[in-house]
Enzyme design. Structure first.
Site, short mmCIF file in Angstrom:
data_model
loop_
_atom_site.label_atom_id
_atom_site.label_comp_id
_atom_site.label_asym_id
_atom_site.label_seq_id
_atom_site.Cartn_x
_atom_site.Cartn_y
_atom_site.Cartn_z
CD GLU A 28 -10.70 -2.75 -1.58
OE1 GLU A 28 -10.12 -3.52 -0.92
OE2 GLU A 28 -10.29 -2.73 -2.98
CE1 TYR A 111 -5.17 -2.82 -0.53
CE2 TYR A 111 -7.38 -3.45 0.58
CZ TYR A 111 -6.77 -3.54 -0.63
OH TYR A 111 -7.21 -3.70 -1.81
CG ASP A 129 -2.96 -6.49 -1.84
OD1 ASP A 129 -1.82 -6.66 -2.18
OD2 ASP A 129 -3.97 -7.44 -2.32
CB CYS A 184 4.32 -13.27 -7.56
SG CYS A 184 5.78 -13.13 -6.57
CB CYS A 191 9.36 -17.91 -11.71
SG CYS A 191 9.14 -17.68 -9.98
CB CYS A 194 6.67 -13.55 -13.32
SG CYS A 194 6.98 -12.02 -12.22
CB CYS A 200 12.59 -11.44 -10.26
SG CYS A 200 12.12 -12.36 -8.55
#
Length: 284
Positions: A28, A111, A129, A184, A191, A194, A200
């Site tokens: 991280e 985060y 995030d 995305c 799209c 997705c 959406c």
């Protein structure tokens, strides 16, 4: 989302069974503002050299900075070293699972603390995030881009979506991040691929352009003080003796910018003035 993640999630080191909480924390730190492809080889080398926080804490910070190499933003290496010392001294060498205890570690923000608690320990926490924020902005809020970050607003938005069970919450967190990273995306979102396209809000509204406030855009790297800092750090990492003023002068032609960059490195503790003259990495 969970089913989509199980079928489409990338095979990444920190997703492997048995990957340590320390490895998750290191990953991280490295993933902050650095692409996954660049992080993986550095992460593997780092954990081979320092498989526990105590191993890193026993090394001087200069070695952490050398191992950080070209990842950029070297303060992260210094903070990670200090966090390793704190973990060793305060937590018996075990990365804590509690978010507040994680937040007390050097360099760990909202985060990272929640990511370690959720992904290393399987605890139910919203993890947000840049990718997650973009998915929520489009799929839920009907906006092409997210508004500037807001800790309270962003966590609340993710909390509303998060499944109740710890295992499902873990996979949902990871899936939202993965969807934003692979499908995305910021420009030219895919799209048609997705799993959220049928519901959406942004697509349903006709994919309108974003007209809201924007977060600050980082200045171009080329010619910036960041570039000069990086060049000076490269000299310091390569040398095992003090780097002279003349050697630093050779890395960049603009004396005022060079002086400003060096002063910043000294103020950040990334460089120290040597008693013998010149500059070195910090030795603890």
């Amino acid at each position: 989302m969970v089913d989509w993640f199980h079928e489409n999630g990338r095979a990444l080191p920190w997703r492997e069974a048995g990957f340590s909480a320390w490895g998750t924390l290191v990953s991280e730190f490295m993933l902050q503002q650095t692409p996954v492809a660049r992080v993986i080889p550095h992460l593997e080398a780092w954990l081979e050299r320092w498989p526990t926080p105590a191993d890193l804490a026993a090394s001087p910070p200069a070695e952490a900075l050398r191992a950080w190499s070209s990842l950029g933003y070297p303060r992260r290496a210094l903070w990670l070293h200090e966090a390793a010392v704190q973990i060793t001294e305060r937590h018996g060498g075990v990365v804590p699972s509690d978010v507040d205890a994680l937040l007390a570690l050097k360099g760990v923000g909202d985060y990272t603390a929640r990511a370690v608690a959720a992904f290393a320990y399987g605890l139910r926490h919203p993890v947000v995030d840049t990718n997650t924020r973009r998915v929520i902005a489009r799929a839920v809020q009907g906006q092409a881009e997210p508004a500037p970050p807001s800790r309270g607003r962003d966590l609340a938005a993710m909390e509303e979506l998060l499944p109740a069970g710890e295992s499902a919450a873990h996979d949902f967190n990871a899936g939202m991040m993965e969807l934003g990273a692979l499908v995305c995306v910021a420009r030219n979102p895919r799209c048609g691929q997705c799993p959220l396209s049928a519901r959406c809000a942004w697509l349903a509204a006709g994919s309108p352009a974003y007209l809201g406030p924007l977060k600050a855009v980082q200045k171009k790297y080329e010619g910036s003080d960041r570039q000069v800092r990086g060049l000076i750090m490269k000299e310091l990492r390569a040398a095992h003796k003090p780097v002279t003023d003349a050697e630093i002068d050779s890395v960049w032609p603009d004396a005022a910018q060079r002086s400003r960059a060096l002063a910043g490195l000294l103020a950040d503790g990334l460089a120290v003035a040597s008693a013998e003259g010149g500059y070195t990495l910090p030795h603890g």
